[in-house]
Design a protein around this motif. Structure first.
Motif, PDB file in Angstrom:
ATOM      1  N   HIS A  61       4.411 -14.231   5.105  1.00 17.50           N
ATOM      2  CA  HIS A  61       4.508 -15.095   3.924  1.00 17.50           C
ATOM      3  C   HIS A  61       4.438 -14.261   2.647  1.00 17.50           C
ATOM      4  O   HIS A  61       5.213 -14.487   1.690  1.00 17.50           O
ATOM      5  CB  HIS A  61       3.385 -16.123   3.942  1.00 17.50           C
ATOM      6  N   SER A  62       3.535 -13.274   2.597  1.00 21.23           N
ATOM      7  CA  SER A  62       3.401 -12.431   1.411  1.00 21.23           C
ATOM      8  C   SER A  62       4.651 -11.584   1.200  1.00 21.23           C
ATOM      9  O   SER A  62       5.117 -11.421   0.064  1.00 21.23           O
ATOM     10  CB  SER A  62       2.165 -11.527   1.539  1.00 21.23           C
ATOM     11  N   VAL A  63       5.197 -11.043   2.283  1.00 15.41           N
ATOM     12  CA  VAL A  63       6.414 -10.237   2.186  1.00 15.41           C
ATOM     13  C   VAL A  63       7.565 -11.076   1.649  1.00 15.41           C
ATOM     14  O   VAL A  63       8.312 -10.651   0.763  1.00 15.41           O
ATOM     15  CB  VAL A  63       6.774  -9.628   3.559  1.00 15.41           C
ATOM     16  N   GLN A  64       7.698 -12.275   2.159  1.00 16.10           N
ATOM     17  CA  GLN A  64       8.777 -13.156   1.706  1.00 16.10           C
ATOM     18  C   GLN A  64       8.582 -13.581   0.257  1.00 16.10           C
ATOM     19  O   GLN A  64       9.554 -13.779  -0.472  1.00 16.10           O
ATOM     20  CB  GLN A  64       8.864 -14.382   2.609  1.00 16.10           C
ATOM     21  N   LEU A 120       8.460  -3.666   3.387  1.00 15.83           N
ATOM     22  CA  LEU A 120       7.985  -3.371   2.041  1.00 15.83           C
ATOM     23  C   LEU A 120       7.874  -1.871   1.832  1.00 15.83           C
ATOM     24  O   LEU A 120       7.447  -1.142   2.731  1.00 15.83           O
ATOM     25  CB  LEU A 120       6.598  -3.982   1.801  1.00 15.83           C
ATOM     26  N   GLY A 121       8.249  -1.425   0.615  1.00 14.18           N
ATOM     27  CA  GLY A 121       7.909  -0.082   0.183  1.00 14.18           C
ATOM     28  C   GLY A 121       6.471  -0.058  -0.316  1.00 14.18           C
ATOM     29  O   GLY A 121       5.797  -1.089  -0.382  1.00 14.18           O
ATOM     30  N   PHE A 122       6.010   1.124  -0.717  1.00  8.01           N
ATOM     31  CA  PHE A 122       4.588   1.277  -1.029  1.00  8.01           C
ATOM     32  C   PHE A 122       4.147   0.453  -2.234  1.00  8.01           C
ATOM     33  O   PHE A 122       3.119  -0.226  -2.190  1.00  8.01           O
ATOM     34  CB  PHE A 122       4.243   2.749  -1.271  1.00  8.01           C
ATOM     35  N   VAL A 123       4.904   0.515  -3.332  1.00  5.69           N
ATOM     36  CA  VAL A 123       4.461  -0.200  -4.537  1.00  5.69           C
ATOM     37  C   VAL A 123       4.453  -1.703  -4.290  1.00  5.69           C
ATOM     38  O   VAL A 123       3.546  -2.409  -4.737  1.00  5.69           O
ATOM     39  CB  VAL A 123       5.342   0.174  -5.741  1.00  5.69           C
ATOM     40  N   LEU A 124       5.448  -2.210  -3.568  1.00  4.24           N
ATOM     41  CA  LEU A 124       5.420  -3.636  -3.241  1.00  4.24           C
ATOM     42  C   LEU A 124       4.235  -3.962  -2.342  1.00  4.24           C
ATOM     43  O   LEU A 124       3.658  -5.050  -2.432  1.00  4.24           O
ATOM     44  CB  LEU A 124       6.732  -4.056  -2.580  1.00  4.24           C
ATOM     45  N   PHE A 125       3.852  -3.031  -1.478  1.00  2.00           N
ATOM     46  CA  PHE A 125       2.653  -3.255  -0.669  1.00  2.00           C
ATOM     47  C   PHE A 125       1.423  -3.382  -1.564  1.00  2.00           C
ATOM     48  O   PHE A 125       0.563  -4.248  -1.355  1.00  2.00           O
ATOM     49  CB  PHE A 125       2.452  -2.110   0.325  1.00  2.00           C
ATOM     50  N   MET A 126       1.327  -2.528  -2.595  1.00  2.00           N
ATOM     51  CA  MET A 126       0.193  -2.618  -3.504  1.00  2.00           C
ATOM     52  C   MET A 126       0.223  -3.935  -4.287  1.00  2.00           C
ATOM     53  O   MET A 126      -0.822  -4.512  -4.577  1.00  2.00           O
ATOM     54  CB  MET A 126       0.194  -1.433  -4.479  1.00  2.00           C
ATOM     55  N   LEU A 181       1.389  -6.643  -3.067  1.00  2.00           N
ATOM     56  CA  LEU A 181       0.980  -7.637  -2.068  1.00  2.00           C
ATOM     57  C   LEU A 181      -0.528  -7.854  -2.114  1.00  2.00           C
ATOM     58  O   LEU A 181      -1.012  -8.976  -1.939  1.00  2.00           O
ATOM     59  CB  LEU A 181       1.422  -7.180  -0.678  1.00  2.00           C
ATOM     60  N   LEU A 182      -1.283  -6.780  -2.367  1.00  2.00           N
ATOM     61  CA  LEU A 182      -2.743  -6.894  -2.387  1.00  2.00           C
ATOM     62  C   LEU A 182      -3.242  -7.812  -3.496  1.00  2.00           C
ATOM     63  O   LEU A 182      -4.364  -8.320  -3.419  1.00  2.00           O
ATOM     64  CB  LEU A 182      -3.377  -5.506  -2.546  1.00  2.00           C
TER      65      LEU A 182
END
Length: 267
Positions: free
Chosen positions: A201-204, A214-220, A222-223
């Motif tokens: 859900h967060s990725v979408q 996700l790349g790294f910045v998008l992962f951050m 996501l937090l």
């Protein structure tokens, strides 16, 4: 060749050139991020009293931690004070973070750097010389910067195919490890029970429904979404947007605009 076919061929060439350009940019950004992490570690390790400046004694101690040539180890104090004078600092003074960055370009300090960082250092110094970037090199880590750096190392370790992005299963493992090792807690039982659904859900929400990596910045980023943000320490949550924006998208493999997606049904 027909006009439609020519247009299609040109579009493919442009896509390939764009992909190659993005890969080169990403490689440079990742190398810069890794270099800054090394520099922060050197500064933090030398700053024994945690006053965010380094005096002669601390700088000499930093050099002595490394394997220097025998002739270089002679008269270290005088060599350090000479470097400080070159930077306009007296032997009784201390260097701040920007001055320390310039110091690393001088011998004998240059010797303690990895060879690749020795080559990149002049460009890093130039980039941080302007007032715009003067404060962006956070050599003394804040909680948000510390989490960012540790998450980056974990992300790189999890990225086994080296494409710079993680899928949902890899993100699930990374989140559990990040919480366990850096936040010293487990994800809450409700989240663990529906971990894959929450991650998807967060990725979408960040990428839309067409991509599940996700790349790294998008992962951050996501937090900073729920439910992850709810168990972050308040200071980390406060600093995280600044730290992510400070790096200007560094580490991200694909630009993605947030797009709305339906909220998951309550379980």
């Amino acid at each position: 060749m027909s006009l439609p076919m020519q247009a299609e061929t040109q579009a493919e060439v442009q896509d390939q050139e764009s992909a190659s350009h993005d890969q080169n940019r990403i490689r440079v950004e990742d190398e810069d991020l890794a270099a800054e992490a090394v520099i922060r570690a050197l500064f933090k390790g030398a700053d024994l009293n945690a006053d965010q400046v380094l005096d002669v004694e601390e700088l000499v101690g930093l050099l002595r931690q490394h394997a220097l040539p025998s002739d270089t180890r002679i008269n270290l104090v005088s060599k350090v004070t000479e470097c400080m004078k070159t930077l306009g600092v007296s032997e009784n003074g201390a260097l701040n973070a920007p001055q320390f960055l310039r110091l690393l370009g001088m011998n004998p300090f240059r010797i303690i750097l990895p060879p690749d960082l020795q080559q990149r250092l002049p460009f890093i110094i130039m980039r941080h010389h302007s007032s715009e970037h003067q404060t962006s090199l956070l050599l003394t880590e804040s909680p948000g910067q510390h989490l960012y750096d540790q998450a980056y190392c974990m992300f790189q370790a999890a990225d086994t195919d080296r494409d710079g992005r993680l899928d949902v299963e890899e993100l699930c493992k990374l989140l559990q490890r990040l919480w366990r090792e850096q936040l010293c807690q487990e994800l809450s039982p409700p989240i663990r029970a529906h971990l894959r659904e929450e991650v998807l859900h967060s990725v979408q929400k960040l990428c839309g429904t067409t991509d599940t990596k996700l790349g790294f910045v998008l992962f951050m980023r996501l937090l900073a979404l729920r439910p992850w943000r709810e168990s972050l320490p308040p200071q980390v949550l406060k600093e995280l947007p600044f730290v992510v924006n400070k790096h200007g998208g560094r580490g991200s493999r694909r630009a993605a605009s947030p797009s709305p997606s339906p909220s998951p049904s309550p379980s």
